[in-house]
Design a protein around this motif. Structure first.
Motif, PDB file in Angstrom:
ATOM      1  N   VAL A  61       0.780  -1.219   0.154  1.00  0.00           N
ATOM      2  CA  VAL A  61      -0.001  -0.169   0.137  1.00  0.00           C
ATOM      3  C   VAL A  61       1.051   1.081   0.029  1.00  0.00           C
ATOM      4  N   GLU A  62       0.420   2.149  -0.381  1.00  0.00           N
ATOM      5  CA  GLU A  62       1.334   3.572  -0.312  1.00  0.00           C
ATOM      6  C   GLU A  62       1.570   3.864   1.047  1.00  0.00           C
ATOM      7  N   GLY A  63       2.841   4.102   1.317  1.00  0.00           N
ATOM      8  CA  GLY A  63       3.327   4.292   2.688  1.00  0.00           C
ATOM      9  C   GLY A  63       4.118   2.969   3.115  1.00  0.00           C
ATOM     10  N   SER A 105      -9.178   2.016  -2.114  1.00  0.00           N
ATOM     11  CA  SER A 105     -10.508   2.178  -1.625  1.00  0.00           C
ATOM     12  C   SER A 105     -11.042   3.686  -2.405  1.00  0.00           C
ATOM     13  N   TYR A 106     -12.290   3.809  -2.086  1.00  0.00           N
ATOM     14  CA  TYR A 106     -12.991   4.979  -2.801  1.00  0.00           C
ATOM     15  C   TYR A 106     -12.348   6.214  -2.155  1.00  0.00           C
ATOM     16  N   LYS A 107     -11.911   6.221  -0.850  1.00  0.00           N
ATOM     17  CA  LYS A 107     -10.970   7.229  -0.215  1.00  0.00           C
ATOM     18  C   LYS A 107      -9.601   7.367  -1.177  1.00  0.00           C
ATOM     19  N   ALA A 108      -8.982   6.544  -1.557  1.00  0.00           N
ATOM     20  CA  ALA A 108      -7.615   6.742  -2.069  1.00  0.00           C
ATOM     21  C   ALA A 108      -7.886   7.088  -3.508  1.00  0.00           C
ATOM     22  N   PRO A 109      -6.761   7.864  -3.994  1.00  0.00           N
ATOM     23  CA  PRO A 109      -6.451   8.339  -5.172  1.00  0.00           C
ATOM     24  C   PRO A 109      -6.508   7.208  -6.154  1.00  0.00           C
ATOM     25  N   PHE A 110      -7.013   7.458  -7.486  1.00  0.00           N
ATOM     26  CA  PHE A 110      -6.854   6.288  -8.387  1.00  0.00           C
ATOM     27  C   PHE A 110      -5.574   6.426  -9.232  1.00  0.00           C
ATOM     28  N   ARG A 111      -4.868   5.443  -9.547  1.00  0.00           N
ATOM     29  CA  ARG A 111      -3.492   5.427  -9.988  1.00  0.00           C
ATOM     30  C   ARG A 111      -3.504   4.537 -11.256  1.00  0.00           C
ATOM     31  N   ALA A 154      -1.902   2.940 -14.453  1.00  0.00           N
ATOM     32  CA  ALA A 154      -0.815   1.648 -14.598  1.00  0.00           C
ATOM     33  C   ALA A 154       0.418   2.130 -14.620  1.00  0.00           C
ATOM     34  N   PHE A 155       0.874   3.187 -15.109  1.00  0.00           N
ATOM     35  CA  PHE A 155       2.184   4.164 -15.209  1.00  0.00           C
ATOM     36  C   PHE A 155       2.327   4.686 -13.712  1.00  0.00           C
ATOM     37  N   GLU A 156       1.519   5.326 -13.031  1.00  0.00           N
ATOM     38  CA  GLU A 156       1.649   5.734 -12.034  1.00  0.00           C
ATOM     39  C   GLU A 156       1.784   4.774 -10.810  1.00  0.00           C
ATOM     40  N   ALA A 157       0.924   3.567 -11.156  1.00  0.00           N
ATOM     41  CA  ALA A 157       1.127   2.293 -10.000  1.00  0.00           C
ATOM     42  C   ALA A 157       2.693   1.827 -10.076  1.00  0.00           C
ATOM     43  N   ILE A 158       3.283   1.953 -11.464  1.00  0.00           N
ATOM     44  CA  ILE A 158       4.795   1.318 -11.425  1.00  0.00           C
ATOM     45  C   ILE A 158       5.764   2.378 -10.784  1.00  0.00           C
ATOM     46  N   GLN A 159       5.436   3.670 -11.052  1.00  0.00           N
ATOM     47  CA  GLN A 159       6.349   4.580 -10.243  1.00  0.00           C
ATOM     48  C   GLN A 159       6.320   4.590  -8.832  1.00  0.00           C
ATOM     49  N   LEU A 160       4.774   4.222  -8.169  1.00  0.00           N
ATOM     50  CA  LEU A 160       4.515   4.238  -6.865  1.00  0.00           C
ATOM     51  C   LEU A 160       5.358   3.164  -6.282  1.00  0.00           C
ATOM     52  N   LEU A 161       5.121   2.060  -7.113  1.00  0.00           N
ATOM     53  CA  LEU A 161       5.934   0.772  -6.445  1.00  0.00           C
ATOM     54  C   LEU A 161       7.435   1.111  -6.423  1.00  0.00           C
ATOM     55  N   THR A 162       7.775   1.732  -7.378  1.00  0.00           N
ATOM     56  CA  THR A 162       9.451   1.978  -7.489  1.00  0.00           C
ATOM     57  C   THR A 162       9.885   2.908  -6.248  1.00  0.00           C
ATOM     58  N   LYS A 163       8.881   3.951  -5.833  1.00  0.00           N
ATOM     59  CA  LYS A 163       9.054   4.824  -4.924  1.00  0.00           C
ATOM     60  C   LYS A 163       9.235   4.442  -3.411  1.00  0.00           C
ATOM     61  N   GLU A 164       8.265   3.078  -3.166  1.00  0.00           N
ATOM     62  CA  GLU A 164       8.303   2.667  -2.142  1.00  0.00           C
ATOM     63  C   GLU A 164       9.530   1.708  -2.039  1.00  0.00           C
ATOM     64  N   LEU A 165       9.955   1.073  -2.788  1.00  0.00           N
ATOM     65  CA  LEU A 165      11.143   0.173  -2.852  1.00  0.00           C
ATOM     66  C   LEU A 165      12.359   1.052  -2.718  1.00  0.00           C
ATOM     67  N   GLU A 166      12.294   2.257  -3.327  1.00  0.00           N
ATOM     68  CA  GLU A 166      13.345   3.229  -3.196  1.00  0.00           C
ATOM     69  C   GLU A 166      13.570   3.650  -1.735  1.00  0.00           C
ATOM     70  N   LEU A 167      12.416   4.275  -0.875  1.00  0.00           N
ATOM     71  CA  LEU A 167      12.591   4.842   0.150  1.00  0.00           C
ATOM     72  C   LEU A 167      12.749   3.761   1.353  1.00  0.00           C
ATOM     73  N   TYR A 168      12.519   2.301   1.006  1.00  0.00           N
ATOM     74  CA  TYR A 168      12.678   1.467   2.145  1.00  0.00           C
ATOM     75  C   TYR A 168      14.389   1.200   1.917  1.00  0.00           C
ATOM     76  N   LYS A 169      14.515   0.622   0.688  1.00  0.00           N
ATOM     77  CA  LYS A 169      16.044   0.546   0.792  1.00  0.00           C
ATOM     78  C   LYS A 169      16.560   0.498  -0.835  1.00  0.00           C
ATOM     79  N   ALA A 170      16.938   1.634  -1.305  1.00  0.00           N
ATOM     80  CA  ALA A 170      17.491   1.720  -2.552  1.00  0.00           C
ATOM     81  C   ALA A 170      18.118   0.677  -3.362  1.00  0.00           C
ATOM     82  N   GLU A 171      18.591  -0.201  -2.564  1.00  0.00           N
ATOM     83  CA  GLU A 171      19.692  -1.034  -3.273  1.00  0.00           C
ATOM     84  C   GLU A 171      18.800  -2.229  -3.900  1.00  0.00           C
TER      85      GLU A 171
END
Length: 370
Positions: free
Chosen positions: A207-209, A242-248, A250-267
């Motif tokens: 999930v985001e975050g 969910s209905y409260k969450a923003p719609f993403r 497919a391109f945004e979903a890929i970038q968000l997944l990338t961002k979550e991995l990057e923030l956790y451990k860039a390696e």
């Protein structure tokens, strides 16, 4: 970024992925002063990797979570050298990291039979110690399960990861039409005609975050660390938690997944990655897929359209991008072949790097001044 051209291609329930236990080595045996006898060494505590084990089985079988090795035998007239105390072996699952309470790594169990000593027994009494024994080490340790797999599926809930895994392999993960479908990590085996086997792990949806430990957060991300490659799975039509969450998209979903991995451990982003664009059987899927491919050709050109919190520092360069449909089996064989090719290429590269490093080492030792 290429399409593979091969012709055939939190509720965790009772699942436990970390356990805190007490371990103590056995005390040494007493020495025999008048005859100079030496007491036996205390037993050691080991953690041993064994098939069929889980952290839950350890917890259920040993409710006290205390593991103590045997005491060394005292020196005596009959046996001046006391016998060593019995070792204590803790049978644990493959794929765990063992740390002390301060987070320092003691060892890892990556395959069946791997052993790590976690508490040493005390020395037996001898003339060096005035024939008095020492106590064994005692400490709290943590056993942390991290999956070991060739490929880890990375995606948001309802991207179709579980359905995809069931089509790729003989795994039968629980599948349902609601967020957080994957209750626990599942591993499937991809079988090939030459008897090659590749393990694929379906991990709980992000999930985001997640990097802040939201949702399943770190329980997901730590498993990603123990995979050779990543397989991103996205819904071609986009995603909304969910209905409260923003719609993403497919391109945004890929970038968000990338961002979550990057923030956790860039390696993690240095791992080779593939992309499966799922649900190609849905209406307008082909048009959306073409749009996604255009965006992925030059992703930075579209970053200005993304919210700042979604934008990664740099995009993932996918080795292969494969459109699939888990429900109709479209693209499944192509994806299997792409996974195989990507892993084979990685093995070839690692072998070549090892060969070059070995040659360099031999060259350096040959011309080293003496």
């Amino acid at each position: 970024m290429v399409r593979c051209g091969l012709p055939v291609l939190r509720k965790y329930g009772s699942f436990i992925d970390n356990l805190r236990i007490y371990v103590r080595g056995g005390s040494g045996g007493m020495g025999l002063l008048r005859l100079g006898g030496e007491g036996g060494k205390g037993g050691d505590v080991w953690v041993v990797a064994q098939d069929g084990m889980s952290l839950k089985k350890i917890k259920d079988k040993y409710p006290s979570r205390r593991f103590v090795a045997g005491v060394g035998a005292n020196s005596s007239i009959r046996s001046l050298k006391g016998g060593k105390g019995n070792d204590c072996e803790i049978h644990a699952p493959v794929g765990i990291s063992i740390t002390n309470d301060d987070g320092q790594v003691i060892g890892e169990l990556n395959k069946k039979g791997d052993r790590v000593i976690v508490a040493h027994g005390g020395r037996g009494g001898s003339f060096v110690t005035n024939f008095l024994p020492s106590k064994g080490q005692s400490k709290i340790i943590r056993m942390d399960l991290k999956l070991v797999a060739d490929v880890g599926l990375v995606g948001f809930p309802n991207a179709g990861k579980s359905s995809l895994l069931s089509q790729l392999s003989h795994a039968k993960p629980k599948i349902a039409d609601y967020p957080f479908t994957t209750m626990r990590p599942e591993i499937g085996k991809l079988m090939y005609s030459d008897y090659k086997q590749i393990s694929v792990a379906d991990l709980p949806g992000l999930v985001e975050g997640a990097h802040l430990n939201k949702g399943m957060g770190h329980k997901f991300l730590k498993h990603v660390e123990r995979t050779k490659q990543l397989l991103f799975v996205v819904d071609v039509t986009g995603f909304q938690l969910s209905y409260k969450a923003p719609f993403r998209t497919a391109f945004e979903a890929i970038q968000l997944l990338t961002k979550e991995l990057e923030l956790y451990k860039a390696e993690l982003l240095s791992k080779p990655a593939l992309l499966a664009v799922n649900k190609m059987d849905l209406e307008n899927a082909e048009e959306k897929f073409k749009e996604l491919m255009q965006q992925l050709e030059k992703p930075e050109a579209f970053y200005h359209l993304l919210p700042e919190e979604v934008t990664p520092l740099r995009p993932v360069q996918f080795h292969h991008i494969v459109p699939v449909s888990a429900s109709t089996k479209y693209g499944i064989e192509e994806l299997k072949n792409c996974i195989r090719k990507s892993l084979d290429d990685q093995d070839d590269l690692e072998n070549e790097q090892y060969r070059l490093e070995k040659l360099q080492s031999l060259h350096s030792s040959t011309f080293k001044c003496t």
